[in-house]
Design a protein around this motif. Structure first.
Motif, PDB file in Angstrom:
ATOM      1  N   ALA A  18      46.790  27.888  74.785  1.00 26.81           N
ATOM      2  CA  ALA A  18      45.690  26.908  74.490  1.00 26.81           C
ATOM      3  C   ALA A  18      45.209  27.079  72.987  1.00 26.81           C
ATOM      4  CB  ALA A  18      44.472  27.080  75.667  1.00 26.81           C
ATOM      5  N   LEU A  19      45.261  28.549  72.873  1.00 18.75           N
ATOM      6  CA  LEU A  19      44.614  29.045  71.455  1.00 18.75           C
ATOM      7  C   LEU A  19      45.473  28.498  70.434  1.00 18.75           C
ATOM      8  CD1 LEU A  19      43.112  32.555  72.399  1.00 18.75           C
ATOM      9  CD2 LEU A  19      41.968  30.558  71.558  1.00 18.75           C
ATOM     10  N   VAL A  20      46.994  28.785  70.766  1.00 17.90           N
ATOM     11  CA  VAL A  20      47.796  28.056  69.527  1.00 17.90           C
ATOM     12  C   VAL A  20      47.807  26.789  69.262  1.00 17.90           C
ATOM     13  CG1 VAL A  20      50.420  27.953  69.081  1.00 17.90           C
ATOM     14  CG2 VAL A  20      49.406  30.248  70.035  1.00 17.90           C
ATOM     15  N   LEU A  21      47.715  26.224  70.402  1.00 18.11           N
ATOM     16  CA  LEU A  21      47.521  24.583  70.110  1.00 18.11           C
ATOM     17  C   LEU A  21      46.103  24.136  69.636  1.00 18.11           C
ATOM     18  CD1 LEU A  21      48.788  23.149  73.659  1.00 18.11           C
ATOM     19  CD2 LEU A  21      49.906  23.179  71.451  1.00 18.11           C
ATOM     20  N   LEU A  22      45.304  24.778  70.003  1.00 18.45           N
ATOM     21  CA  LEU A  22      43.685  24.881  69.228  1.00 18.45           C
ATOM     22  C   LEU A  22      44.057  25.019  67.821  1.00 18.45           C
ATOM     23  CD1 LEU A  22      40.865  23.709  69.523  1.00 18.45           C
ATOM     24  CD2 LEU A  22      40.403  26.081  70.160  1.00 18.45           C
ATOM     25  N   ALA A  23      44.713  26.028  67.425  1.00 16.85           N
ATOM     26  CA  ALA A  23      44.488  26.454  66.025  1.00 16.85           C
ATOM     27  C   ALA A  23      45.518  25.531  65.245  1.00 16.85           C
ATOM     28  CB  ALA A  23      45.149  27.664  65.850  1.00 16.85           C
ATOM     29  N   ALA A  24      46.685  25.124  66.000  1.00 21.64           N
ATOM     30  CA  ALA A  24      47.506  24.116  65.094  1.00 21.64           C
ATOM     31  C   ALA A  24      46.883  22.778  65.022  1.00 21.64           C
ATOM     32  CB  ALA A  24      48.786  24.004  66.012  1.00 21.64           C
ATOM     33  N   GLY A  25      46.276  22.051  66.107  1.00 21.07           N
ATOM     34  CA  GLY A  25      45.725  20.874  65.925  1.00 21.07           C
ATOM     35  C   GLY A  25      44.407  20.824  64.941  1.00 21.07           C
ATOM     36  N   TRP A  26      43.705  21.824  64.869  1.00 24.71           N
ATOM     37  CA  TRP A  26      42.390  22.022  64.066  1.00 24.71           C
ATOM     38  C   TRP A  26      42.814  22.167  62.557  1.00 24.71           C
ATOM     39  CZ3 TRP A  26      37.322  23.220  66.652  1.00 24.71           C
ATOM     40  CH2 TRP A  26      36.306  22.951  65.833  1.00 24.71           C
ATOM     41  N   ALA A  27      44.312  22.832  62.329  1.00 24.07           N
ATOM     42  CA  ALA A  27      44.785  22.992  61.059  1.00 24.07           C
ATOM     43  C   ALA A  27      45.047  21.542  60.617  1.00 24.07           C
ATOM     44  CB  ALA A  27      45.809  23.985  61.131  1.00 24.07           C
ATOM     45  N   LEU A  28      45.392  20.696  61.327  1.00 24.33           N
ATOM     46  CA  LEU A  28      45.798  19.354  60.887  1.00 24.33           C
ATOM     47  C   LEU A  28      44.703  18.491  60.813  1.00 24.33           C
ATOM     48  CD1 LEU A  28      47.928  17.213  60.210  1.00 24.33           C
ATOM     49  CD2 LEU A  28      48.134  16.994  62.717  1.00 24.33           C
ATOM     50  N   LEU A  29      43.758  18.433  61.816  1.00 22.37           N
ATOM     51  CA  LEU A  29      42.579  17.584  61.978  1.00 22.37           C
ATOM     52  C   LEU A  29      41.319  17.882  61.156  1.00 22.37           C
ATOM     53  CD1 LEU A  29      43.145  16.370  65.611  1.00 22.37           C
ATOM     54  CD2 LEU A  29      43.963  15.173  63.575  1.00 22.37           C
ATOM     55  N   GLY A  30      41.181  19.064  61.173  1.00 22.31           N
ATOM     56  CA  GLY A  30      39.823  19.585  60.326  1.00 22.31           C
ATOM     57  C   GLY A  30      39.926  19.308  58.898  1.00 22.31           C
ATOM     58  N   PRO A  31      40.911  19.630  58.107  1.00 18.12           N
ATOM     59  CA  PRO A  31      40.849  19.069  56.776  1.00 18.12           C
ATOM     60  C   PRO A  31      40.768  17.640  56.577  1.00 18.12           C
ATOM     61  CG  PRO A  31      42.626  20.729  57.077  1.00 18.12           C
ATOM     62  CD  PRO A  31      42.169  20.499  58.506  1.00 18.12           C
ATOM     63  N   ILE A  32      41.175  16.784  57.400  1.00 16.51           N
ATOM     64  CA  ILE A  32      41.163  15.368  57.463  1.00 16.51           C
ATOM     65  C   ILE A  32      39.528  14.912  57.640  1.00 16.51           C
ATOM     66  CG2 ILE A  32      41.674  13.197  58.310  1.00 16.51           C
ATOM     67  CD1 ILE A  32      44.403  14.549  58.998  1.00 16.51           C
ATOM     68  N   ALA A  33      39.148  15.537  58.754  1.00 19.25           N
ATOM     69  CA  ALA A  33      37.647  15.480  59.350  1.00 19.25           C
ATOM     70  C   ALA A  33      36.964  15.649  58.064  1.00 19.25           C
ATOM     71  CB  ALA A  33      37.341  16.112  60.397  1.00 19.25           C
ATOM     72  N   SER A  34      37.077  16.924  57.426  1.00 16.95           N
ATOM     73  CA  SER A  34      36.177  17.394  56.269  1.00 16.95           C
ATOM     74  C   SER A  34      36.185  16.257  55.061  1.00 16.95           C
ATOM     75  CB  SER A  34      36.808  18.875  55.826  1.00 16.95           C
ATOM     76  OG  SER A  34      36.138  19.132  54.512  1.00 16.95           O
ATOM     77  N   TYR A  35      37.367  15.816  54.735  1.00 12.87           N
ATOM     78  CA  TYR A  35      37.701  14.871  53.640  1.00 12.87           C
ATOM     79  C   TYR A  35      36.812  13.709  54.009  1.00 12.87           C
ATOM     80  CZ  TYR A  35      40.084  11.632  50.659  1.00 12.87           C
ATOM     81  OH  TYR A  35      40.184  10.633  49.688  1.00 12.87           O
ATOM     82  N   LEU A  36      36.882  13.250  55.287  1.00 16.85           N
ATOM     83  CA  LEU A  36      36.361  11.751  55.571  1.00 16.85           C
ATOM     84  C   LEU A  36      34.704  11.953  55.734  1.00 16.85           C
ATOM     85  CD1 LEU A  36      38.891  10.540  58.412  1.00 16.85           C
ATOM     86  CD2 LEU A  36      38.705   9.671  55.962  1.00 16.85           C
ATOM     87  N   LEU A  37      34.256  13.196  56.138  1.00 17.17           N
ATOM     88  CA  LEU A  37      32.825  13.389  56.164  1.00 17.17           C
ATOM     89  C   LEU A  37      32.199  13.504  55.024  1.00 17.17           C
ATOM     90  CD1 LEU A  37      32.791  15.808  59.497  1.00 17.17           C
ATOM     91  CD2 LEU A  37      31.956  13.338  59.178  1.00 17.17           C
ATOM     92  N   ARG A  38      32.995  14.320  54.229  1.00 14.61           N
ATOM     93  CA  ARG A  38      32.356  14.458  52.821  1.00 14.61           C
ATOM     94  C   ARG A  38      32.534  13.143  51.917  1.00 14.61           C
ATOM     95  NH1 ARG A  38      35.201  17.245  49.719  1.00 14.61           N
ATOM     96  NH2 ARG A  38      37.117  17.936  50.907  1.00 14.61           N
ATOM     97  N   ARG A  39      33.162  12.351  52.099  1.00 15.09           N
ATOM     98  CA  ARG A  39      33.421  11.145  51.428  1.00 15.09           C
ATOM     99  C   ARG A  39      32.523  10.069  51.907  1.00 15.09           C
ATOM    100  NH1 ARG A  39      39.081   7.995  49.995  1.00 15.09           N
ATOM    101  NH2 ARG A  39      38.196   6.324  48.704  1.00 15.09           N
ATOM    102  N   SER A  40      32.305  10.018  53.215  1.00 19.75           N
ATOM    103  CA  SER A  40      31.030   8.979  53.766  1.00 19.75           C
ATOM    104  C   SER A  40      29.940   9.614  53.586  1.00 19.75           C
ATOM    105  CB  SER A  40      31.494   8.784  55.059  1.00 19.75           C
ATOM    106  OG  SER A  40      31.281  10.101  55.998  1.00 19.75           O
ATOM    107  N   GLY A  41      29.801  10.856  53.456  1.00 17.90           N
ATOM    108  CA  GLY A  41      28.373  11.560  53.522  1.00 17.90           C
ATOM    109  C   GLY A  41      27.800  11.671  52.123  1.00 17.90           C
ATOM    110  N   GLY A  42      28.664  11.598  50.850  1.00 11.79           N
ATOM    111  CA  GLY A  42      28.237  11.718  49.521  1.00 11.79           C
ATOM    112  C   GLY A  42      28.209  13.191  49.025  1.00 11.79           C
ATOM    113  N   THR A  43      28.865  14.094  49.823  1.00 10.89           N
ATOM    114  CA  THR A  43      28.966  15.509  49.503  1.00 10.89           C
ATOM    115  C   THR A  43      30.210  15.801  48.937  1.00 10.89           C
ATOM    116  OG1 THR A  43      29.327  16.212  51.712  1.00 10.89           O
ATOM    117  CG2 THR A  43      27.146  15.988  51.300  1.00 10.89           C
ATOM    118  N   GLY A  44      30.968  15.142  48.427  1.00  7.97           N
ATOM    119  CA  GLY A  44      32.279  15.606  48.161  1.00  7.97           C
ATOM    120  C   GLY A  44      32.524  16.537  46.665  1.00  7.97           C
TER     121      GLY A  44
END
Length: 422
Positions: free
Chosen positions: A141-167
């Motif tokens: 479960a930890l391996v899957l969590l790390a892999a999924g977060w490695a893919l989705l975390g950067p995308i979420a960061s990009y979208l949140l910073r872009r929509s929130g004006g903190t880019g």
């Protein structure tokens, strides 16, 4: 044979060969400290410094710290997944949370020093606060969590910073001098700072998965080197291929007039939000999927090599100064920032001579301290402040450290913030 305490409190007989401290973890942590020295006091990384010789030393060193934080969390908890709500489980959680809460103000105080260094400790504290629920997860479960977060975390960061004006937030490590409330602090530590948890937690989760394994096993150590090398090639090589074939022209146009290289290195912690193509780069501190995978690979391979190097007694003797530095990592990290602020301001010329001086001094002083007093002062303070409340919660007269991981040595082979018993 010696009796140790198993994951459910039972006594488990272990051979002496498996009780040896996992000193390879200490060596890996010491190398991360020396990488920090190279970035903080060595010559300019883009003008003949260490980063020119080994690309992204500073980024890899910070990622290695976060990776080892995950290893520490698991070893601190007894290595096996936590079960239920026993007193032992509560004691583990109390120890982790107290250490995490203490690291945040310490990191903020160090960030207020006039060093010019982006202090990671406050971010480190948030990693612990967010990652402790994963102590109940299995290795898979930890391996899957790390892999999924490695893919989705950067995308979420990009979208949140872009929509929130903190880019465009750059070079942010929170201190008390710029206090704007708990909400701003969390935003900086989680999203907009130099080591944001949203893209750095995969390092912690990957380290937790690694900590579940038998680190003293030769096959495991060799597997770390092979798998880590493969991940590094996948991350950095995959990024190079994608940029060269698909996104290079877009990035060059978007980075005008400064250029891709200068734009990337003008910010730490995230990529620009002007074009999603920036998520395909893999430079240090960019927090992209490629960079995360590559940095995890480097950390895993390096850990495997240090564990292999420490298998023989001659290796442990030769590397003993590094082992001592790694066992006192929090003390060394804190002390080197205080020394920079008081005696070696960064506006003065940085040089190889200064880097060598910091490294030799740290190796010598830590070697003497560890063989005379055992624990570093910062490690001892964290131990006192967290172990006693944990012992009270557990309702036992035994020290909180009595729980040992099977087959891997004491739980103290953890991270920059976990004390070392030897």
């Amino acid at each position: 044979m010696r009796a140790e305490v198993g994951e459910h409190g039972e006594r488990v007989e272990q051979p002496a060969s498996t009780r040896a401290r996992i000193v390879g973890v200490d060596v890996a942590r010491a190398l991360a400290i020396l990488g920090m020295f190279a970035s903080h006091v060595g010559p300019d990384p883009y003008d003949g410094g260490v980063d020119t010789l080994v690309q992204g030393v500073s980024g890899r060193a910070s990622a290695l710290f976060a990776f080892l934080a995950g290893v520490s969390l698991v070893l601190m908890s007894g290595r096996a997944p936590l079960r239920g709500r026993s007193r032992r489980t509560s004691a583990v959680v109390v120890r982790v949370l107290i250490r995490a809460v203490l690291l945040i103000p310490l990191g903020m105080w160090l960030a207020d020093l006039d060093t010019g260094v982006l202090v990671i400790l406050a971010f480190y504290g948030l990693y612990f606060l967010l990652a402790w629920p994963a102590l109940w997860l299995t290795t898979r479960a930890l391996v899957l969590l790390a892999a999924g977060w490695a893919l989705l975390g950067p995308i979420a960061s990009y979208l949140l910073r872009r929509s929130g004006g903190t880019g465009d937030v750059r070079y942010a490590a929170p201190g008390f001098d710029d206090w704007q409330g708990p909400g701003h602090l969390f935003e900086t530590l989680f999203l907009t700072g130099s080591y944001p948890a949203i893209t750095w937690l995969p390092f912690v989760f990957a380290g937790m998965a690694v900590g579940r394994l038998r680190l003293a096993d030769l096959r495991v150590q060799r597997a770390f080197v092979g798998i880590g090398t493969g991940l590094a090639v996948l991350g950095y090589g995959g990024s190079w291929l994608v940029v060269e074939v698909f996104t290079g022209d877009r990035l060059a146009r978007d980075a005008e007039p400064s250029g891709v290289f200068d734009l990337i290195h003008s910010r730490v912690g995230s990529v620009p939000v002007s074009d999603p193509a920036w998520l395909t780069v893999a430079e240090g501190h960019t927090g992209t999927p490629f960079e995360i995978v590559g940095a995890i690979g480097v950390a895993l391979a390096l850990l495997g090599l240090t564990l292999l190097a420490c298998r023989a007694w001659i290796g442990r003797i030769v590397l003993d100064p590094l082992i001592c530095v790694g066992a006192m990592a929090l003390t060394v990290y804190t002390a080197h920032l205080i020394v920079i602020e008081r005696w070696f301001p960064l506006d003065a010329a940085q040089s190889w001579k200064r880097l060598l001086g910091f490294a030799v001094t740290a190796l010598l002083l830590c070697w003497i301290w560890r063989h005379v007093l055992r624990k570093g002062p910062m490690e001892a303070a964290l131990h006192v402040l967290s172990a006693f409340p944990a012992r009270w919660v557990r309702g036992s007269t035994r020290p909180a450290e009595s729980t040992r991981p099977q087959g891997g040595g004491p739980t103290s082979a953890g991270s920059m913030v976990h004390e070392s018993d030897r």
